[in-house]
Design a protein around this motif. Structure first.
Motif, PDB file in Angstrom:
ATOM      1  N   SER A  71       0.916  -1.218  -0.090  1.00  0.00           N
ATOM      2  CA  SER A  71       0.039  -0.092   0.151  1.00  0.00           C
ATOM      3  C   SER A  71       0.891   1.192   0.068  1.00  0.00           C
ATOM      4  O   SER A  71       0.290   2.278  -0.271  1.00  0.00           O
ATOM      5  CB  SER A  71      -0.871   0.141   1.266  1.00  0.00           C
ATOM      6  N   ASN A  72       1.820   1.363   0.389  1.00  0.00           N
ATOM      7  CA  ASN A  72       3.002   2.407   0.448  1.00  0.00           C
ATOM      8  C   ASN A  72       2.194   3.461   1.281  1.00  0.00           C
ATOM      9  O   ASN A  72       2.354   4.482   0.924  1.00  0.00           O
ATOM     10  CB  ASN A  72       3.425   3.026  -0.845  1.00  0.00           C
ATOM     11  N   ASP A  73       1.651   3.084   2.569  1.00  0.00           N
ATOM     12  CA  ASP A  73       0.919   4.015   3.160  1.00  0.00           C
ATOM     13  C   ASP A  73       1.720   4.968   3.867  1.00  0.00           C
ATOM     14  O   ASP A  73       3.190   4.587   4.262  1.00  0.00           O
ATOM     15  CB  ASP A  73       0.176   3.218   4.440  1.00  0.00           C
ATOM     16  N   GLU A  74       1.310   6.249   4.164  1.00  0.00           N
ATOM     17  CA  GLU A  74       2.116   7.320   4.832  1.00  0.00           C
ATOM     18  C   GLU A  74       0.899   8.049   5.411  1.00  0.00           C
ATOM     19  O   GLU A  74       0.112   8.436   5.066  1.00  0.00           O
ATOM     20  CB  GLU A  74       2.923   8.332   3.841  1.00  0.00           C
ATOM     21  N   LEU A  75       1.295   8.417   7.061  1.00  0.00           N
ATOM     22  CA  LEU A  75       0.415   9.099   7.605  1.00  0.00           C
ATOM     23  C   LEU A  75       1.199  10.253   8.544  1.00  0.00           C
ATOM     24  O   LEU A  75       2.160   9.982   9.106  1.00  0.00           O
ATOM     25  CB  LEU A  75      -0.248   8.092   8.626  1.00  0.00           C
ATOM     26  N   ASN A  76       0.726  11.586   8.302  1.00  0.00           N
ATOM     27  CA  ASN A  76       1.244  12.505   8.989  1.00  0.00           C
ATOM     28  C   ASN A  76       0.090  13.246   9.664  1.00  0.00           C
ATOM     29  O   ASN A  76      -0.921  13.564   9.171  1.00  0.00           O
ATOM     30  CB  ASN A  76       2.120  13.495   7.897  1.00  0.00           C
ATOM     31  N   GLU A  77       0.309  13.582  11.057  1.00  0.00           N
ATOM     32  CA  GLU A  77      -0.553  14.266  11.685  1.00  0.00           C
ATOM     33  C   GLU A  77       0.106  15.259  12.665  1.00  0.00           C
ATOM     34  O   GLU A  77       1.205  15.144  13.231  1.00  0.00           O
ATOM     35  CB  GLU A  77      -1.283  13.414  12.689  1.00  0.00           C
ATOM     36  N   SER A  78      -0.454  16.437  12.639  1.00  0.00           N
ATOM     37  CA  SER A  78       0.351  17.508  13.554  1.00  0.00           C
ATOM     38  C   SER A  78      -0.859  18.095  14.348  1.00  0.00           C
ATOM     39  O   SER A  78      -1.934  18.509  13.877  1.00  0.00           O
ATOM     40  CB  SER A  78       0.995  18.278  12.604  1.00  0.00           C
ATOM     41  N   SER A  79      -0.528  18.833  15.500  1.00  0.00           N
ATOM     42  CA  SER A  79      -1.491  19.836  16.156  1.00  0.00           C
ATOM     43  C   SER A  79      -0.454  20.835  16.858  1.00  0.00           C
ATOM     44  O   SER A  79       0.723  20.272  17.420  1.00  0.00           O
ATOM     45  CB  SER A  79      -2.065  19.201  17.319  1.00  0.00           C
ATOM     46  N   GLU A  80      -0.956  21.930  16.881  1.00  0.00           N
ATOM     47  CA  GLU A  80      -0.287  23.281  17.433  1.00  0.00           C
ATOM     48  C   GLU A  80      -1.132  24.137  18.275  1.00  0.00           C
ATOM     49  O   GLU A  80      -2.113  24.284  17.769  1.00  0.00           O
ATOM     50  CB  GLU A  80       0.937  23.737  16.387  1.00  0.00           C
ATOM     51  N   GLY A  81      -0.471  24.579  19.251  1.00  0.00           N
ATOM     52  CA  GLY A  81      -1.559  25.678  19.976  1.00  0.00           C
ATOM     53  C   GLY A  81      -0.682  25.985  21.201  1.00  0.00           C
ATOM     54  O   GLY A  81       0.536  25.994  21.291  1.00  0.00           O
ATOM     55  N   GLN A  82      -1.376  26.523  22.439  1.00  0.00           N
ATOM     56  CA  GLN A  82      -0.927  26.870  23.595  1.00  0.00           C
ATOM     57  C   GLN A  82      -1.079  25.938  24.842  1.00  0.00           C
ATOM     58  O   GLN A  82      -2.137  24.952  24.515  1.00  0.00           O
ATOM     59  CB  GLN A  82      -1.434  28.418  24.119  1.00  0.00           C
ATOM     60  N   LEU A  83      -0.440  26.104  25.822  1.00  0.00           N
ATOM     61  CA  LEU A  83      -0.788  25.241  27.093  1.00  0.00           C
ATOM     62  C   LEU A  83      -1.322  26.190  27.981  1.00  0.00           C
ATOM     63  O   LEU A  83      -0.616  27.248  28.352  1.00  0.00           O
ATOM     64  CB  LEU A  83       0.570  24.478  27.623  1.00  0.00           C
ATOM     65  N   GLU A  84      -2.556  25.875  28.620  1.00  0.00           N
ATOM     66  CA  GLU A  84      -3.108  26.747  29.763  1.00  0.00           C
ATOM     67  C   GLU A  84      -3.236  25.835  30.712  1.00  0.00           C
ATOM     68  O   GLU A  84      -4.145  25.009  30.449  1.00  0.00           O
ATOM     69  CB  GLU A  84      -4.145  27.509  29.011  1.00  0.00           C
ATOM     70  N   LEU A  96      -3.003  13.769   7.456  1.00  0.00           N
ATOM     71  CA  LEU A  96      -2.882  13.525   5.800  1.00  0.00           C
ATOM     72  C   LEU A  96      -2.613  12.015   5.857  1.00  0.00           C
ATOM     73  O   LEU A  96      -1.500  11.529   6.277  1.00  0.00           O
ATOM     74  CB  LEU A  96      -2.015  14.497   5.070  1.00  0.00           C
ATOM     75  N   HIS A  97      -3.340  11.210   5.277  1.00  0.00           N
ATOM     76  CA  HIS A  97      -3.137   9.722   5.363  1.00  0.00           C
ATOM     77  C   HIS A  97      -3.065   9.494   3.697  1.00  0.00           C
ATOM     78  O   HIS A  97      -4.003   9.299   2.789  1.00  0.00           O
ATOM     79  CB  HIS A  97      -4.224   8.974   5.963  1.00  0.00           C
ATOM     80  N   THR A  98      -2.015   9.170   3.003  1.00  0.00           N
ATOM     81  CA  THR A  98      -1.905   8.970   1.623  1.00  0.00           C
ATOM     82  C   THR A  98      -1.495   7.404   1.315  1.00  0.00           C
ATOM     83  O   THR A  98      -0.657   6.817   2.205  1.00  0.00           O
ATOM     84  CB  THR A  98      -0.683   9.597   1.015  1.00  0.00           C
ATOM     85  N   ARG A  99      -2.248   6.848   0.410  1.00  0.00           N
ATOM     86  CA  ARG A  99      -2.111   5.231   0.421  1.00  0.00           C
ATOM     87  C   ARG A  99      -2.579   4.921  -1.314  1.00  0.00           C
ATOM     88  O   ARG A  99      -3.138   5.996  -1.678  1.00  0.00           O
ATOM     89  CB  ARG A  99      -2.968   4.414   1.004  1.00  0.00           C
ATOM     90  N   ARG A 100      -2.345   3.964  -1.815  1.00  0.00           N
ATOM     91  CA  ARG A 100      -2.493   3.902  -3.306  1.00  0.00           C
ATOM     92  C   ARG A 100      -4.073   3.861  -3.741  1.00  0.00           C
ATOM     93  O   ARG A 100      -4.427   4.260  -4.613  1.00  0.00           O
ATOM     94  CB  ARG A 100      -1.927   2.244  -3.589  1.00  0.00           C
ATOM     95  N   LYS A 101      -4.888   3.350  -2.616  1.00  0.00           N
ATOM     96  CA  LYS A 101      -6.341   3.430  -2.914  1.00  0.00           C
ATOM     97  C   LYS A 101      -7.128   4.734  -2.509  1.00  0.00           C
ATOM     98  O   LYS A 101      -8.262   4.580  -2.723  1.00  0.00           O
ATOM     99  CB  LYS A 101      -6.850   2.195  -2.031  1.00  0.00           C
ATOM    100  N   GLY A 102      -6.508   5.730  -2.268  1.00  0.00           N
ATOM    101  CA  GLY A 102      -7.033   7.002  -1.635  1.00  0.00           C
ATOM    102  C   GLY A 102      -6.437   7.658  -0.747  1.00  0.00           C
ATOM    103  O   GLY A 102      -5.342   7.266   0.088  1.00  0.00           O
ATOM    104  N   THR A 103      -6.558   9.069  -0.607  1.00  0.00           N
ATOM    105  CA  THR A 103      -6.201   9.841   0.183  1.00  0.00           C
ATOM    106  C   THR A 103      -7.169  10.400   1.111  1.00  0.00           C
ATOM    107  O   THR A 103      -8.105  10.908   0.814  1.00  0.00           O
ATOM    108  CB  THR A 103      -5.359  11.032  -0.361  1.00  0.00           C
TER     109      THR A 103
END
Length: 214
Positions: A71-84, A96-103
């Motif tokens: 499948s050559n899966d790649e998954l990237n996830e990110s969160s940014e913000g403040q700590l209170e 973002l999850h990319t793979r041969r059968k869809g994104t």
């Protein structure tokens, strides 16, 4: 029959970035071996960076072996913000999850009054609420809450253009032997109604409660 996906900690490394005084959290990098039914699927890298009360939390996978060929899966996830008061207040989230059968892609922006974003190119707008999290920042809440001895918590999370309530329950203590070392862990389970799916986490207090296995 559904395969059981496992994530086992390979390496954790300290960082020179100072901890946020109000949270006790420290920046870290953790690498996990990803496997299913005994097969090596690749590696997951998780990074938490904290500076001047702000956080950035990222996850990325790198497929290998059979999974890379299929499948050559790649998954990237990110969160940014403040700590209170030790809790994340997310500002931007991207998945973002990319793979041969869809994104699959999801992006979320948080403001004082509303939450807006896109899920698979479909726009959405929601009313913001106190302590609302994205799918990545809820990990930080878990590490903090169960560090303080919580037995069960509910987290409201923006997921696929909707607000869902995620419930986590403390299941007891377990000793895990990982990389030649024993870790005393707190075991958690995700509570799901009318579902056979089970997700479990093992958090290590000596590593600021980051998961060593899930």
């Amino acid at each position: 029959m559904r395969s059981v996906i496992g994530f086992l900690l390979l390496v954790t490394s300290a960082t020179t970035i100072a901890a946020a005084q109000e949270s006790g959290l420290k920046s870290y990098t953790a690498e996990y071996k990803v496997s299913a039914s005994g097969l090596d699927l690749g590696k997951l890298t998780v990074r938490l960076s904290i500076s001047n009360g702000a956080y950035q939390y990222t996850k990325s996978t790198d497929a290998s072996g059979l999974m890379k060929w299929i499948s050559n899966d790649e998954l990237n996830e990110s969160s940014e913000g403040q700590l209170e008061n030790g809790k994340p207040q997310p500002q931007n989230y991207h998945y973002l999850h990319t793979r041969r059968k869809g994104t699959k892609e999801e992006s979320v922006s948080f403001s004082d009054e509303k939450v807006s974003g896109h899920y698979n190119q479909a726009p959405f707008t929601l009313k913001n609420q106190p302590e609302l999290q994205d799918k990545a920042s809820q990990d930080i809440v878990l590490m903090q809450e169960f560090r303080q001895g919580s037995q069960s918590i509910e987290i409201n999370v923006v997921d696929k253009g909707r607000i869902k309530t995620q419930t986590y329950r403390f299941e007891g203590h377990e000793t895990l032997h990982i990389g030649g070392k024993n870790y005393e862990t707190n075991k958690l389970v995700v509570v799901r109604e009318n579902s056979a799916r089970i997700t479990q986490f093992w958090l290590a207090p000596e590593l600021q409660n980051i998961p060593v296995q899930f």
